[in-house]
Design an enzyme around this catalytic site. Structure first.
Site, mmCIF file in Angstrom:
data_model
loop_
_atom_site.group_PDB
_atom_site.id
_atom_site.type_symbol
_atom_site.label_atom_id
_atom_site.label_comp_id
_atom_site.label_asym_id
_atom_site.label_seq_id
_atom_site.Cartn_x
_atom_site.Cartn_y
_atom_site.Cartn_z
ATOM 1 N N SER A 93 33.175 73.975 62.951
ATOM 2 C CA SER A 93 34.223 74.328 63.912
ATOM 3 C C SER A 93 34.658 75.785 63.784
ATOM 4 C CB SER A 93 35.442 73.421 63.707
ATOM 5 O OG SER A 93 36.496 73.840 64.555
ATOM 6 N N SER A 129 37.470 76.653 65.178
ATOM 7 C CA SER A 129 38.921 76.577 65.373
ATOM 8 C C SER A 129 39.721 77.338 64.324
ATOM 9 C CB SER A 129 39.374 75.122 65.428
ATOM 10 O OG SER A 129 38.879 74.497 66.583
ATOM 11 N N LYS A 170 39.403 60.545 68.307
ATOM 12 C CA LYS A 170 40.515 60.465 69.261
ATOM 13 C C LYS A 170 40.957 59.018 69.465
ATOM 14 C CE LYS A 170 39.373 64.667 71.811
ATOM 15 N NZ LYS A 170 40.446 65.527 71.399
#
Length: 79
Positions: free
Chosen positions: A18, A20, A71
């Protein structure tokens, strides 16, 4: 890093790829926000304990991004 700095991050497995943290930590620095964005590589069986710890009053984690398929897994832990 300041001991009481707010923590943010991304949970999932794997997450080491990632970008992020790079993006968010640069934004925190540019905006003079005392926070850090971290990777939280969790296997599915570790999610429940992670969220139990997250609910403790001394948790420094103030926000998370969640990867697919996590999720759906985390929905049961949300208020």
């Amino acid at each position: 890093m300041h001991a009481h700095m707010a923590h943010y991050g991304i949970i999932g497995y794997p997450v080491k790829h990632s970008l992020s943290p790079l993006m968010h930590n640069l934004a925190f620095k540019e905006l003079n926000v005392e926070a850090v964005y971290k990777l939280y590589p969790l296997k599915e069986e570790e999610v429940a304990v992670f969220f139990e710890d997250l609910r403790k009053s001394d948790s420094m984690i103030f926000g998370l991004n969640v990867t697919v398929p996590y999720k759906e897994i985390v929905l049961q832990y949300l208020d």
